[in-house]
Design an enzyme around this catalytic site. Structure first.
Site, mmCIF file in Angstrom:
data_model
loop_
_atom_site.group_PDB
_atom_site.id
_atom_site.type_symbol
_atom_site.label_atom_id
_atom_site.label_comp_id
_atom_site.label_asym_id
_atom_site.label_seq_id
_atom_site.Cartn_x
_atom_site.Cartn_y
_atom_site.Cartn_z
ATOM 1 N N GLU A 1 16.936 -4.199 -5.288
ATOM 2 C CA GLU A 1 16.316 -4.079 -6.608
ATOM 3 C C GLU A 1 17.193 -4.708 -7.683
ATOM 4 O O GLU A 1 16.693 -5.187 -8.693
ATOM 5 C CB GLU A 1 16.062 -2.607 -6.950
ATOM 6 C CG GLU A 1 14.763 -2.097 -6.372
ATOM 7 C CD GLU A 1 14.609 -0.594 -6.532
ATOM 8 O OE1 GLU A 1 15.450 0.022 -7.219
ATOM 9 O OE2 GLU A 1 13.658 -0.044 -5.957
ATOM 10 N N GLY B 1 0.830 -1.208 0.000
ATOM 11 C CA GLY B 1 0.000 0.000 0.000
ATOM 12 C C GLY B 1 0.860 1.252 0.000
ATOM 13 O O GLY B 1 0.966 1.942 1.007
#
Lengths: 392, 371, 392, 371
Positions: C244, C127
Site C-alpha cells: 500500500e 469482490g
C-alpha cells in the site's frame, strides 16, 4: 454589532452612548479589545460607576436591583459598551452566584449579598473545580461535614479565579455520600478570610495572575451560609444554563472590539511602503474573520430573539460559546500577525518602551487558548450538543 | 536519497537529549527562565564544551564543518527540550553570514568557543521578511564606516555581544544591489540597544544606529545573496527545532491521554481525542518530512532552495502552532499552566512561526518561485 | 516531484523521459490531471505499450516479469509519467491480486495469471465489499460451499469497480463458519463469465460508470481457483499492507499533475483584465496547495527511503493516503474555482462545445470525494494510526 | 428584531414541504432529472397554481408582493427537497430586475402565471462576479436596440424563454455608469444560445449576441444599482435554499448514524462521528443565522445590505459545501451514489457556491465595505 432599532430602543441607545462618551480611560483600550480582563481595581470602579447610574445589574430583574432590560436593550447596552472600548462587567457575582441567590437563597441571603454584588462591595470567586474533577464535576470530593451549626470544610479546589482578590467564594462540597454522584452535594457561601482557607497561585502561560488553588483545612462556615436545601446544590446550577446564553451573547458582542484592534495595527504597519491593511492577502483574512464574526453575531441575535419570546434556544447557547472561543483565538492570532515579528517583544527590559497594543494582543492570544477549555471545553460542548440536539 | 540520520548524527541527537534532560528539565523550567536575563551564559559554556557551538562553523573558519543535517540533529534536540539559548542565531545564522569573510574571524572564534553571543540585524520592520528591504545607511566617514537606521527586531539580540547588521551603501529599499554586511560591537551601540523578553524565554533587541561605527565584512554592495542563503540555513535549523518541539508536545499529550481519567475512564479511550492525537501525529510527520526536504535543498540552486525552505517555513509554522495548541487543549486546564511543559512548547512554536519572515512572506516567496 | 539523482538514476530518467516523449495523446491530459481514470480501452493500450517495453510491472520482482526497479527508479518512472500527463497504470491486477498470486499462488496460477496481467489480457476486479460489510470486512457473508471439485458461490458483493469490463474477479467468501470472524474466509479467482454471476451498475455522483454490484447465484468455480489454503484468505491480504505504501506513493506523485491543470486554468481566466493566476489571493491559495503537496511528496520520499533500506514505515503509509485524499479534494476544488462559474456547464446539450478541462476538473472534484471513503475511510485510517502508532 | 417565521410563513413552508415530498421524492430523483431537459415545465405549472411564482412579484406588478422573508420560507423548502426548477432566477432575480420598469410587463405576467421561464445575463465571465464589468454593447440602429457581446454563463438560461441582459451604452467595462437592461427574446437569439446541463439538474446557457435585437427596459444608462440590488435579493433566496438543503443533508446523516451498524454497533455511537455531526449542525445554525441577517438587510442602505449579503454568500458557501461533503463522507460508499439524496445535496451546494459571484468576489466586497 449592527442592529435595527425602533424609536424607543434608539432613544435608549443614545442614552447609553452618552453615558459611555466619558469615563472610559484610553489605558483600557488595548486590553479590552484583546479580551483581557482589566485589573480588579479598574473593574470595581467601573462597576460602581454603573451602579451609581442604576445599571449595575443589567441582566437582573428590577426587584433585585437589576435594570429589567429587554434582550434588545441588553444588546444595545453591550454594543455601546464595546463600541466605547469599555469592558464586560466581572461576571462571577453578577452572572454566576447572584442569579442562584435570587432564585434559591433565603430572604436574609438576598438582602445581604445582592446589593453588595451590585455595589461591588464583594468580589466573588468560584469553588467548583477540583484537581480530579475538571470536566467531570460530579466526581468532586471536597467535604462539608456538619458540626452543630457549622459546616467543616475540607478539600482542595482549583481554577479558583481571582481568589487572591475575592472577598467571598461560592463552592460545592459533599454533605453526604449518595449512590448517584450528583447527589449529596451542597452549595455553600464562605468569606475568603475564613480560617483554614489557604490559596496558592497558579501561574499561567499568559503571564497574568488570574487563578489559584484553594485549600480548605477544617474551615468552618455557618450552616446558614448554605444556599437552598442540603444535598441539592447540583440542581441549583441549572438556573445558570439558561443564563449562559446571556454570558455567551455578551462575550460575542464584546468580541467585536477586536476588529478595531486588528485594523488599527494593520493600518499602522507598513510593509514595503504599503499599509498591511491594504495588502489583498491580509485584507482577505480580515474579511473572512469579520464574515465569521458577523455570522456569530447573527446567531446571538437569534438567542436574543428566543429570550424575547421566552423560547428555549436548545443547544444554541453551546454553539455560540464554541464559536466564540474559536473566533477569539482566530482574532487574536490575526492581531499578532498584524503586529509582525515585533510582537515577540513581550516585555521590555531595562526601561525600554513598547507600543500599547504589543503585549495586549499577544497576551490575548495566549489567554484565548483557555477559553476553549474552561466552562465546558469544546469537546464537552460537542458531547452535549450530540446528546441534546441530535440524540446521539 | 538519504533521509535518515547516520550513526554520528544519532549519537549527537542522543547527546543533546541527555543534556536536555539533565540541564533543561521541564520541572525546573519556570525557575530557569525566571532567573536568567543574560542568555544563559553558563549553559552556553557547557554546550561549547560539548563542541556544539563549533559544529556549524566551517572547517576553514576553525569550526567542525558540520553538515546541515548534523545541525538538524542537534536543533531537533534543542526543540525537544526547549533549550532556550540563542543557538540558531549565534551558531547558525551569524557564522553563515560572516564565515570566510575578512573581518569576522575574531567573532567566529569567540562564538565557536562559546565565549560570546552574536545576533543578526538583517531584516527590517517594513520589509515584511524581505532582506532586500534595507533602509539603514552605511557611510564612510574618514575611512571608517558609520551606520544610521533602525533594526526594529533583532532575534536573540537581547543577549548579543556583537551584531552583524545589513546596511545600504547605495540604492533604495528593495534593491538587490548595494547592500553590505557590517560588524557592530555591543559597546558601540551604547543605549541604542533596547532589550525585550519574549514569551519563550528568548531575549530580543531593537537597535537604533545613529552614526554608529562599524566594520565592513568584505566589500559592501553584493551581500544580499549571502544574507538570503544564511537566513535559509538558519530557518532550516528552526524547522528542526520546531519539529523536535512538536514531537515532544505530542508525546506528552499521548502520555496524558493514557493516564488522565474523567467520567471513570481514561480520556485516551474517547475516539474524538484519539483522532485529534492522530492529527497531531500526522502534523509531526509533515513537519519532519518537509524539514528534511528543506534541509537537503540548502546546497541546491537558489530558486529550488528558497522554494523548499519557504515551503518548510509555511508548513512547519502551521503544523507547529496547531500541534502545540492541541497539546494545550487536550491537557485541559493544566495545559494552560506554567508548570506543565506543553504551554512552553506553544509559546516557542508561536515565536518560531514569526521569526525570520512569517507565513505571509514565505507563502508569497513560494508563489513567486512557482510561476 | 523534485529529486536529487545520481548519474545512474539520471541516465534512467532520461531513458524514461524519452519513452514518454511520444505516445501520450493530448486527449488524455485533462482527465489524467484531474485524477480521473482513462477508459479501459485507453488503459489497456497503455499497459500493452509498457509491457512491450518491458515495463509492464514496475513494482514486481524480475522473476515474475517485473522490472525489479529500486524505489528511486520507481519514483523517477512515476514522476516522468506524471510529467508527461500519462496515467497511473490500472492497479487491480498489478497491485491488488498480482502480488498475492506471486506470493501465495500455485505454480499453475503464477504461470497463467501473471503474464496475462502484465500483457493486459485480463482486466481484474475485486469482490471484497458487501452491502453490510464496508469498513467491517470481517463481517462478510458471501458463501463458497464445497461441492466435489467446485465451490458454489452465493451472495452479493458491492463496489465491484470495473466489473462491467473485467474478465476476472478475485473475491473473498466463507468456506466455513468459525468463531473468529476473520477465519473461514477463502480467496477465490473467478472468470467474470461464470454462469450465475450477474452485475448491476451503481450510478455515482461523478456521472462516470466505475462500479457495480455483483450477484452470485449458485455460481460454480473449480476449487483449483482458490489461492492458498482454504480458510486463510483473510491473511493473504496482509501482503498488500506493505505494498500500500507504493500505491500511496504513486498516487501522490501523480497528484503533482493537478498543479498544471490549476495553473493553466488560472492563467487563461481573466478577471477585470488580469489573469487569475496573478491575483494575489488566488496565488496565495495555490501556493498553500503547493506547499502542502511538496510536504506530502517529502513524506513519500521518506516512504521510498524506508523501502530502500527495507525498513518498516509504520503507519506512515496510512498518513500519506489520508493526506493524499485531502489534497486531491483541495486541488480539484481549487481547479474548479479557477474555472469560475462556467464550471457549472458540466455537459453540453444540442451539440454545444466546452473547453476540454471543464468537465474534467469538476468530475475530478466529485470523484475526489470517494477517495476519503474507499480503501479504508479517513476515519478508519485515524483509528488505525491511533491504535498502531499511538497505542490508544 | 423578529427572527422567526410568522404563521403564514410557516404555512407556506409546510406547503412547500408537502409538495416536495409529493412531487420531488428523493427516491425518484434520478429518473426525474434524467427525463427533463426543458426545465420541468409540468412542475412549474403546478407551482404556479400554488401561487408561488407570483409570490416575489410586487403587487404593483400584479404579483402577491411577498416579503423577502416569505421568499426565504419558500426557498428553504426548495433546498430541503432539492426542487430543481429555476425559481430563484425566474421568480426572484428577473422580477427584481424588471419590476416596475416599462417594457417588462408582459414577461412579468407570464412569469407570474408560470407560463414562461426567464433568465438574467447580468454577469460576464471576466467580471469575476462584478456586475459593472459589462462589455456587451447596445447600439441604437434605426430606432431599435441591438446587442453585441457574449454572456458566458447565464444561470438557468438553458430553459429560458426570455433573457434580461445588461449591456453598455457608453463607458468601459467596470464603469458604474452607462449600463442598461434589455429584454431579449429566446427566438431572436437563434443559435446564439448554447445550452449546458449542470450536475444539480439545472440548465444553463452561453449567449452569443451579434447585433441581436432587444427591447430597452427603461432608459439605458443607470441600471447598475438596480442590478446589484436584484442580485442581492436573488442571493438571499439562494442562501435560504442552501440552508434548507444543509439541514436536510444533516438530518439524513444523523438518521443514518442512528441506523447503520459496523463492527457490531451503530456508527452513531462513535464519538468522532458524533462530533462531526455536531460540526455539521453548527454549520447549519451559522447558515440559518447569517441568512436571516442578510435577508433582513435587503431594505437597508446599500452598503449595509451589500456587506450583509456578501457575508452570507461567503459563509453559506463555505458551510454549505462543508456540510454536504461531510454528509457524503459519513454515509460512506452509498453517500457517493446517485441513489441516495446526500450526493445531490453536495452537487447543489457546489453549484450554489459558485452562482452569482463566488467566495472570492464576495469576500473582497466585504473587505471593501469594511474599510
Amino acid at each position: 454589532m449592527e442592529l435595527s432599532l425602533d424609536a424607543k430602543d434608539t432613544a435608549f441607545r443614545d442614552e447609553v452612548r452618552e453615558f459611555f462618551s466619558t469615563g472610559v480611560p484610553d489605558s483600557w483600550r488595548d486590553r479590552v479589545r484583546a479580551g483581557l480582563r482589566l485589573s480588579p481595581d479598574e473593574l470595581t470602579g467601573y462597576q460602581q460607576r454603573l451602579a451609581a447610574r442604576g445599571w449595575g445589574a443589567p441582566t437582573w430583574p428590577v426587584e433585585y436591583g437589576g435594570t429589567g432590560w429587554t434582550p434588545t436593550q441588553l444588546c444595545v447596552f453591550w454594543s455601546e459598551a464595546a463600541r466605547a472600548d469599555a469592558p464586560h462587567q466581572f461576571h462571577q457575582g453578577l452572572e454566576l452566584i447572584g442569579p442562584i441567590i435570587f432564585s434559591y437563597g433565603s430572604p436574609e441571603q438576598k438582602d445581604y449579598y445582592l446589593p453588595r454584588i451590585i455595589q461591588a462591595q464583594d468580589w466573588w470567586c468560584q469553588g467548583y473545580s477540583e484537581p480530579g474533577a475538571g470536566s467531570d464535576l460530579a466526581s468532586l470530593r471536597a467535604r462539608a461535614d456538619r458540626d452543630g451549626d457549622d459546616y467543616v470544610l475540607n478539600g482542595q479546589k482549583t481554577w479558583t479565579s481571582y481568589a487572591h482578590v475575592a472577598s467571598q467564594v461560592f463552592l460545592l462540597a459533599r454533605t453526604s455520600h449518595e449512590a448517584r454522584r450528583q447527589q449529596g452535594i451542597s452549595l455553600i457561601l464562605a468569606p475568603m478570610d475564613t480560617p483554614g482557607f489557604r490559596i496558592n497561585p497558579i501561574a499561567t502561560m499568559d503571564e497574568k495572575y488570574h487563578t489559584n488553588e484553594l485549600f480548605m483545612d477544617n474551615a468552618r462556615v455557618p450552616v446558614a451560609n448554605r444556599v437552598g436545601d442540603e444535598g441539592r446544590g447540583w440542581e441549583y446550577g441549572k438556573v445558570l444554563l439558561d443564563r449562559e446564553r446571556m454570558v455567551a451573547a455578551a462575550n460575542v458582542i464584546f468580541l467585536g472590539q477586536i476588529v478595531r484592534g486588528i485594523t488599527d495595527a494593520a493600518r499602522r504597519r507598513k510593509i514595503r511602503g504599503r499599509a498591511l491593511a491594504d495588502d489583498p492577502g491580509f485584507a482577505a483574512k480580515l474579511a473572512q474573520f469579520t464574515v465569521e464574526l458577523t455570522t456569530l453575531q447573527a446567531m446571538v441575535l437569534r438567542l436574543l430573539d428566543d429570550m424575547t419570546r421566552g423560547a428555549d434556544s436548545g443547544p444554541r447557547g453551546s454553539m455560540v460559546k464554541l464559536r466564540w472561543s474559536q473566533l477569539y483565538q482566530a482574532g487574536t492570532a490575526l492581531w499578532v500577525e498584524a503586529l509582525g515579528p515585533e510582537a515577540a517583544q513581550f516585555a521590555a527590559l531595562d526601561g525600554a518602551t513598547l507600543p500599547a497594543d504589543m503585549p495586549a494582543a499577544l497576551q490575548g492570544a495566549l489567554y484565548a487558548r483557555v477559553t476553549s477549555i474552561y466552562g465546558g471545553s469544546s469537546e464537552i460542548q460537542h458531547n452535549i450538543i450530540a446528546r441534546r440536539a441530535l440524540g446521539l | 536519497m538519504e533521509l535518515t540520520f547516520n550513526s554520528e548524527q544519532i549519537m549527537l541527537a542522543d547527546s543533546v537529549g541527555r543534556y536536555g534532560l539533565d540541564k533543561w528539565p521541564a520541572i525546573n523550567r519556570h525557575k530557569l527562565l525566571a532567573g536568567e536575563q543574560d542568555g544563559f551564559r553558563e549553559r552556553w559554556r557547557e554546550m561549547a564544551e560539548l563542541g556544539w557551538t563549533l559544529l556549524p562553523i566551517a572547517e576553514d573558519d576553525g569550526g567542525l564543518g558540520g553538515s546541515a543535517v548534523d545541525v538538524m540533529a542537534l536543533a531537533e534536540g534543542l526543540g525537544r527540550h526547549l533549550i532556550a539559548v540563542p543557538y540558531v542565531t549565534s551558531c547558525v545564522l551569524v557564522p553563515a553570514l560572516i564565515g570566510g569573510v575578512p573581518g569576522g574571524e575574531d567573532l567566529l572564534g569567540a562564538l565557536g568557543e562559546g565565549k560570546a553571543f552574536a545576533a543578526a540585524g538583517v531584516l527590517e520592520a517594513e520589509g515584511g521578511g524581505d532582506p532586500a528591504w534595507v533602509t539603514t545607511r552605511a557611510e564612510k566617514v574618514g575611512g571608517a564606516w558609520q551606520l544610521t537606521g533602525i533594526k526594529e527586531h533583532v532575534e536573540d539580540g537581547g543577549c548579543a555581544d556583537a551584531f552583524v547588521v545589513s546596511a545600504r551603501v547605495e540604492g533604495e529599499a528593495g534593491d538587490a544591489e548595494g547592500i553590505g554586511l557590517f560588524l557592530v560591537d555591543r559597546a558601540a551601540l551604547g543605549d541604542g540597544v533596547a532589550r525585550f523578553r519574549a514569551v519563550d524565554g528568548h531575549l530580543h533587541a531593537r537597535l537604533t544606529l545613529q552614526g554608529t561605527p562599524a566594520l565592513a565584512l568584505g566589500e559592501p554592495g553584493q551581500a544580499l545573496p549571502r544574507i538570503v542563503a544564511a537566513l535559509d540555513r538558519a530557518i532550516c535549523a528552526h524547522l528542526a527545532e520546531a519539529t523536535g518541539s512538536m514531537e515532544a508536545a505530542t508525546a506528552a499529550t499521548v502520555e496524558y491521554l493514557k493516564t488522565r481519567e474523567q467520567f471513570g475512564q481514561r480520556i485516551g479511550s474517547f475516539q474524538a481525542l484519539q483522532h485529534r492525537a492522530v492529527d497531531m501525529t500526522v502534523a509531526c510527520e509533515e513537519a519532519r518530512a518537509i524539514t528534511w526536504h528543506a534541509t537537503l535543498s540548502l546546497d541546491a540552486a537558489p530558486g529550488s532552495r528558497q522554494r523548499a525552505v519557504s515551503a518548510g517555513k509555511v508548513r512547519v509554522g502551521q503544523s507547529g502552532v496547531y500541534v502545540a495548541q492541541q497539546a494545550v487543549q487536550l491537557h485541559g486546564g493544566v495545559g494552560f499552566c506554567e508548570e506543565l511543559i506543553v504551554s512552553h512548547h506553544l509559546r516557542r512554536q508561536m515565536m518560531l512561526d514569526m521569526a525570520m519572515g512569517g507565513q505571509g512572506h514565505h507563502l508569497s516567496r513560494v508563489a513567486q518561485l512557482s510561476v
